[in-house]
Design a protein around this motif. Structure first.
Motif: not given
Ligand code: 5GP
Ligand code: ZN
Length: 219
Positions: A6, A9, A34-35, A41, A43, A129, A131, A135
């Motif tokens: 992340l 960005y 992205m997923f 959805h 962020l 988290p 990532m 976020h």
């Molecule tokens: P966490 O579980 O850390 O709270 O959520 C991380 C979120 O980041 C997940 O919903 C995942 O789909 C999203 N994500 C992971 N890698 C990327 C990326 O490279 N780009 C974007 N736009 N979202 C990402």
């Protein structure tokens, strides 16, 4: 590493197309996940360099920072609600009732309010988290997505593992501070809408989520 994905960005938001980076200013970047784990959805990424590497629980100990993030999250909730109205307004009975009243001749004194789409948006963080960059998830309640592929995906948005931004500051003894990660994520699947327990039957849950999505958008 993959957990730093992340960060790009934050450093160069202007280099992405609008279907990736929704908006950015000096304090925040808003992106599409992205997923996506729901039909909508987003962020919210705060850019404050002193916070972006912190766990959200630690970052939100700073009351002034929490206020700032919370108020930006509110704006994003409103934006997301507008997007849901655009996507599902034509399916929604409450929106139809409002449109019909507006079309009536003469129109009624009081119009039906239409649907409160802001209620259909969840804003919060994961207790653990995956990532690294701070976020906030801004996500529609449907949990309907082909990207919802794993057990932990569902439970990370359907148990106390998901911590709403409005629950901060957390009390010192809040159980979510010590998440037995596996505990929340390994729980039975409970439908977010009707409360039905699917045990560990993920395929059945997914089929049911599709049904609930179809019903939910028609309200
Ligand atoms: P966490 O579980 O850390 O709270 O959520 C991380 C979120 O980041 C997940 O919903 C995942 O789909 C999203 N994500 C992971 N890698 C990327 C990326 O490279 N780009 C974007 N736009 N979202 C990402
Ligand atoms: Zn259900």
């Amino acid at each position: 590493g993959a957990r730093d994905g992340l960060g790009a960005y934050l450093t160069k938001p202007e280099s992405y197309p609008s279907n990736v980076v929704v908006s950015h200013n000096k304090d925040f970047v808003v992106i599409h996940d992205m997923f996506p784990k729901s039909t909508l959805h987003l962020l919210l990424l705060p850019r404050d360099a002193t916070k972006t590497r912190l766990h959200p629980f630690e970052a939100f100990e700073d009351a002034e920072f929490l206020d700032k993030v919370r108020s930006e999250t509110r704006k994003l909730r409103t934006l997301a609600a507008g997007e849901l109205r655009r996507k599902y307004g034509k399916d929604s009975a409450q929106e139809q009732a409002r449109l019909a009243a507006m079309d009536a001749d003469p129109p009624p004194n009081a119009l039906p309010p239409g649907r409160d789409w802001e209620r259909e948006v969840m804003c919060g963080v994961h207790a653990v988290p995956s990532m690294n960059h701070l976020h906030v998830h801004v996500v529609s309640v449907d949990r309907y997505s082909e990207r919802m592929k794993h057990r932990k995906h569902y439970n990370s948005f359907a148990t106390p593992f998901f911590v709403p931004i409005d629950d901060f500051p957390l009390a010192p003894d809040d159980a979510r501070r010590q998440p037995t990660r596996e505990g929340y994520l390994r729980r039975d699947f409970i439908c977010w809408r009707c409360g039905k327990d699917f045990g560990n039957r993920f395929v059945d849950l997914k089929k049911h989520l599709e049904h609930e999505f179809e019903e939910w958008k028609k309200l």
